[in-house]
Design a protein around this motif. Structure first.
Motif, PDB file in Angstrom:
ATOM      1  N   SER A  14      -1.756  46.484  12.284  1.00  0.00           N
ATOM      2  CA  SER A  14      -0.566  45.734  12.675  1.00  0.00           C
ATOM      3  C   SER A  14      -0.853  44.837  13.856  1.00  0.00           C
ATOM      4  O   SER A  14      -1.632  45.189  14.748  1.00  0.00           O
ATOM      5  CB  SER A  14       0.553  46.703  13.064  1.00  0.00           C
ATOM      6  OG  SER A  14       0.850  47.558  11.992  1.00  0.00           O
ATOM      7  N   GLY A  15      -0.179  43.684  13.875  1.00  0.00           N
ATOM      8  CA  GLY A  15      -0.300  42.767  14.992  1.00  0.00           C
ATOM      9  C   GLY A  15       0.395  43.305  16.233  1.00  0.00           C
ATOM     10  O   GLY A  15       1.374  44.044  16.140  1.00  0.00           O
ATOM     11  N   THR A  16      -0.114  42.944  17.384  1.00  0.00           N
ATOM     12  CA  THR A  16       0.473  43.360  18.659  1.00  0.00           C
ATOM     13  C   THR A  16       1.337  42.227  19.210  1.00  0.00           C
ATOM     14  O   THR A  16       1.502  41.191  18.561  1.00  0.00           O
ATOM     15  CB  THR A  16      -0.636  43.676  19.669  1.00  0.00           C
ATOM     16  OG1 THR A  16      -1.369  42.470  19.938  1.00  0.00           O
ATOM     17  CG2 THR A  16      -1.578  44.751  19.142  1.00  0.00           C
ATOM     18  N   GLN A  17       1.845  42.385  20.435  1.00  0.00           N
ATOM     19  CA  GLN A  17       2.616  41.327  21.083  1.00  0.00           C
ATOM     20  C   GLN A  17       1.767  40.088  21.306  1.00  0.00           C
ATOM     21  O   GLN A  17       2.283  38.980  21.357  1.00  0.00           O
ATOM     22  CB  GLN A  17       3.176  41.815  22.415  1.00  0.00           C
ATOM     23  CG  GLN A  17       4.258  42.848  22.257  1.00  0.00           C
ATOM     24  CD  GLN A  17       4.778  43.336  23.603  1.00  0.00           C
ATOM     25  OE1 GLN A  17       4.205  43.071  24.647  1.00  0.00           O
ATOM     26  NE2 GLN A  17       5.884  44.051  23.566  1.00  0.00           N
TER      27      GLN A  17
ATOM     28  N   SER B 206      -9.997  42.829  19.184  1.00  0.00           N
ATOM     29  CA  SER B 206      -9.683  42.088  20.404  1.00  0.00           C
ATOM     30  C   SER B 206     -10.220  40.668  20.294  1.00  0.00           C
ATOM     31  O   SER B 206     -11.175  40.395  19.566  1.00  0.00           O
ATOM     32  CB  SER B 206     -10.269  42.782  21.639  1.00  0.00           C
ATOM     33  OG  SER B 206     -11.686  42.763  21.606  1.00  0.00           O
ATOM     34  N   GLU B 207      -9.588  39.774  21.041  1.00  0.00           N
ATOM     35  CA  GLU B 207     -10.035  38.382  21.110  1.00  0.00           C
ATOM     36  C   GLU B 207     -10.893  38.258  22.364  1.00  0.00           C
ATOM     37  O   GLU B 207     -10.434  38.529  23.470  1.00  0.00           O
ATOM     38  CB  GLU B 207      -8.822  37.458  21.203  1.00  0.00           C
ATOM     39  CG  GLU B 207      -9.185  35.993  21.254  1.00  0.00           C
ATOM     40  CD  GLU B 207      -7.951  35.129  21.388  1.00  0.00           C
ATOM     41  OE1 GLU B 207      -7.461  34.637  20.356  1.00  0.00           O
ATOM     42  OE2 GLU B 207      -7.467  34.984  22.533  1.00  0.00           O
ATOM     43  N   GLU B 208     -12.145  37.861  22.187  1.00  0.00           N
ATOM     44  CA  GLU B 208     -13.093  37.793  23.294  1.00  0.00           C
ATOM     45  C   GLU B 208     -13.725  36.405  23.389  1.00  0.00           C
ATOM     46  O   GLU B 208     -13.776  35.668  22.400  1.00  0.00           O
ATOM     47  CB  GLU B 208     -14.197  38.839  23.118  1.00  0.00           C
ATOM     48  CG  GLU B 208     -13.719  40.262  22.948  1.00  0.00           C
ATOM     49  CD  GLU B 208     -13.064  40.843  24.191  1.00  0.00           C
ATOM     50  OE1 GLU B 208     -13.209  40.289  25.300  1.00  0.00           O
ATOM     51  OE2 GLU B 208     -12.382  41.877  24.047  1.00  0.00           O
ATOM     52  N   ALA B 209     -14.204  36.082  24.569  1.00  0.00           N
ATOM     53  CA  ALA B 209     -14.928  34.829  24.774  1.00  0.00           C
ATOM     54  C   ALA B 209     -16.336  34.925  24.183  1.00  0.00           C
ATOM     55  O   ALA B 209     -16.925  33.921  23.787  1.00  0.00           O
ATOM     56  CB  ALA B 209     -15.004  34.499  26.259  1.00  0.00           C
ATOM     57  N   SER B 210     -16.870  36.145  24.115  1.00  0.00           N
ATOM     58  CA  SER B 210     -18.214  36.383  23.607  1.00  0.00           C
ATOM     59  C   SER B 210     -18.258  37.767  22.966  1.00  0.00           C
ATOM     60  O   SER B 210     -17.511  38.665  23.372  1.00  0.00           O
ATOM     61  CB  SER B 210     -19.221  36.310  24.767  1.00  0.00           C
ATOM     62  OG  SER B 210     -20.445  36.882  24.414  1.00  0.00           O
ATOM     63  N   ALA B 211     -19.157  37.950  22.019  1.00  0.00           N
ATOM     64  CA  ALA B 211     -19.325  39.265  21.393  1.00  0.00           C
ATOM     65  C   ALA B 211     -20.146  40.185  22.293  1.00  0.00           C
ATOM     66  O   ALA B 211     -20.216  41.384  22.058  1.00  0.00           O
ATOM     67  CB  ALA B 211     -20.010  39.123  20.044  1.00  0.00           C
ATOM     68  N   ASP B 212     -20.737  39.647  23.330  1.00  0.00           N
ATOM     69  CA  ASP B 212     -21.603  40.403  24.227  1.00  0.00           C
ATOM     70  C   ASP B 212     -20.789  41.068  25.337  1.00  0.00           C
ATOM     71  O   ASP B 212     -20.923  40.745  26.510  1.00  0.00           O
ATOM     72  CB  ASP B 212     -22.670  39.478  24.813  1.00  0.00           C
ATOM     73  CG  ASP B 212     -23.743  40.228  25.566  1.00  0.00           C
ATOM     74  OD1 ASP B 212     -23.975  41.402  25.227  1.00  0.00           O
ATOM     75  OD2 ASP B 212     -24.325  39.660  26.504  1.00  0.00           O
ATOM     76  N   VAL B 213     -19.894  41.980  24.943  1.00  0.00           N
ATOM     77  CA  VAL B 213     -19.088  42.723  25.902  1.00  0.00           C
ATOM     78  C   VAL B 213     -19.250  44.219  25.608  1.00  0.00           C
ATOM     79  O   VAL B 213     -19.352  44.614  24.458  1.00  0.00           O
ATOM     80  CB  VAL B 213     -17.589  42.338  25.845  1.00  0.00           C
ATOM     81  CG1 VAL B 213     -17.378  40.929  26.360  1.00  0.00           C
ATOM     82  CG2 VAL B 213     -17.029  42.472  24.446  1.00  0.00           C
TER      83      VAL B 213
ATOM     84  N   GLY C 189     -10.464  40.950  26.400  1.00  0.00           N
ATOM     85  CA  GLY C 189      -9.402  40.049  25.964  1.00  0.00           C
ATOM     86  C   GLY C 189      -8.232  40.791  25.378  1.00  0.00           C
ATOM     87  O   GLY C 189      -8.204  42.033  25.320  1.00  0.00           O
ATOM     88  N   PRO C 190      -7.239  40.049  24.923  1.00  0.00           N
ATOM     89  CA  PRO C 190      -6.039  40.680  24.353  1.00  0.00           C
ATOM     90  C   PRO C 190      -6.346  41.406  23.043  1.00  0.00           C
ATOM     91  O   PRO C 190      -7.193  40.990  22.262  1.00  0.00           O
ATOM     92  CB  PRO C 190      -5.090  39.503  24.124  1.00  0.00           C
ATOM     93  CG  PRO C 190      -5.962  38.303  24.063  1.00  0.00           C
ATOM     94  CD  PRO C 190      -7.160  38.588  24.918  1.00  0.00           C
ATOM     95  N   ILE C 191      -5.636  42.506  22.828  1.00  0.00           N
ATOM     96  CA  ILE C 191      -5.738  43.257  21.575  1.00  0.00           C
ATOM     97  C   ILE C 191      -4.841  42.556  20.559  1.00  0.00           C
ATOM     98  O   ILE C 191      -3.657  42.337  20.812  1.00  0.00           O
ATOM     99  CB  ILE C 191      -5.291  44.718  21.769  1.00  0.00           C
ATOM    100  CG1 ILE C 191      -6.078  45.396  22.891  1.00  0.00           C
ATOM    101  CG2 ILE C 191      -5.378  45.494  20.458  1.00  0.00           C
ATOM    102  CD1 ILE C 191      -7.541  45.533  22.649  1.00  0.00           C
ATOM    103  N   MET C 192      -5.405  42.213  19.412  1.00  0.00           N
ATOM    104  CA  MET C 192      -4.686  41.456  18.398  1.00  0.00           C
ATOM    105  C   MET C 192      -4.133  42.342  17.274  1.00  0.00           C
ATOM    106  O   MET C 192      -3.024  42.125  16.811  1.00  0.00           O
ATOM    107  CB  MET C 192      -5.610  40.395  17.797  1.00  0.00           C
ATOM    108  CG  MET C 192      -6.317  39.526  18.839  1.00  0.00           C
ATOM    109  SD  MET C 192      -5.188  38.602  19.865  1.00  0.00           S
ATOM    110  CE  MET C 192      -4.829  37.240  18.798  1.00  0.00           C
ATOM    111  N   LEU C 193      -4.918  43.304  16.823  1.00  0.00           N
ATOM    112  CA  LEU C 193      -4.532  44.195  15.726  1.00  0.00           C
ATOM    113  C   LEU C 193      -4.864  45.635  16.103  1.00  0.00           C
ATOM    114  O   LEU C 193      -5.865  45.875  16.790  1.00  0.00           O
ATOM    115  CB  LEU C 193      -5.302  43.859  14.447  1.00  0.00           C
ATOM    116  CG  LEU C 193      -4.992  42.536  13.763  1.00  0.00           C
ATOM    117  CD1 LEU C 193      -6.088  42.191  12.775  1.00  0.00           C
ATOM    118  CD2 LEU C 193      -3.658  42.628  13.051  1.00  0.00           C
TER     119      LEU C 193
END
Length: 176
Positions: free
Chosen positions: A45-48, A133-140, A145-149
């Motif tokens: 499910s999508g988050t806020q 999550s939405e991230e600037a890079s996959a190297d985290v 970033g924000p949680i999307m689903l």
């Protein structure tokens, strides 16, 4: 008919039924002989941060001659396929899938969603959360970033009734 004859007859019927069931499983198992459990599809499910977003994760059991695969710690192992059906994407962002224990004290990065909005991974926990999550890079090492689903394993839905309904005076956190 004597009682012993009817017991022997019942045992014979049971043996034939069991043999049919085992033979049916062997045919369904394929060439390796490993029987897989029925895949479980769980909604994401999508988050806020991503209203209207949706996806799914399909949980299957890796092949095993024992039907249920566990890791060296005894945790059940699941193959997970994540598919995002709808999510607004920001240009330049990377969408990373994670698995975490319900307490968020342990987590693992499953990888990034591909161009086809899919990702396959493996988790070995009895109860877990899946989130993207939405991230600037996959190297985290940890989501920033924000949680999307989000989604929850079927076993994660098991919960004590303490703290709910007629037991509202009790703290359900005491039971974890």
């Amino acid at each position: 008919m004597s009682q012993s004859t009817s017991v022997i007859g019942a045992a014979a019927v049971f043996a034939v039924a069991l043999g049919t069931l085992v033979a049916g499983e062997a045919r369904a198992a394929g060439p390796t002989g490993a029987c897989l459990l029925t895949p479980e599809v769980v909604r994401l499910s999508g988050t806020q941060s991503a209203p209207g977003s949706r996806g799914s994760m399909t949980l299957t059991q890796p092949g095993s001659p024992f039907e249920i695969t566990v890791d060296e710690g005894g945790f059940q192992t699941f193959d997970i396929e994540i598919q995002v059906e709808q999510m607004r994407k920001r240009r330049g962002a990377v969408y990373v899938a994670w698995a975490a224990k319900p307490e968020l004290d342990e987590w693992v990065q499953l990888g990034t969603l591909g161009e086809d909005n899919r990702l396959a991974g493996r988790v070995a926990w009895n109860q877990f959360l899946i989130f993207v999550s939405e991230e600037a890079s996959a190297d985290v090492e940890r989501w920033q970033g924000p949680i999307m689903l989000t989604g929850l394993s079927p076993s994660g839905r098991l919960h004590t009734m303490a703290g709910h309904g007629p037991f509202e005076a009790m703290n359900c956190q005491l039971y974890y």
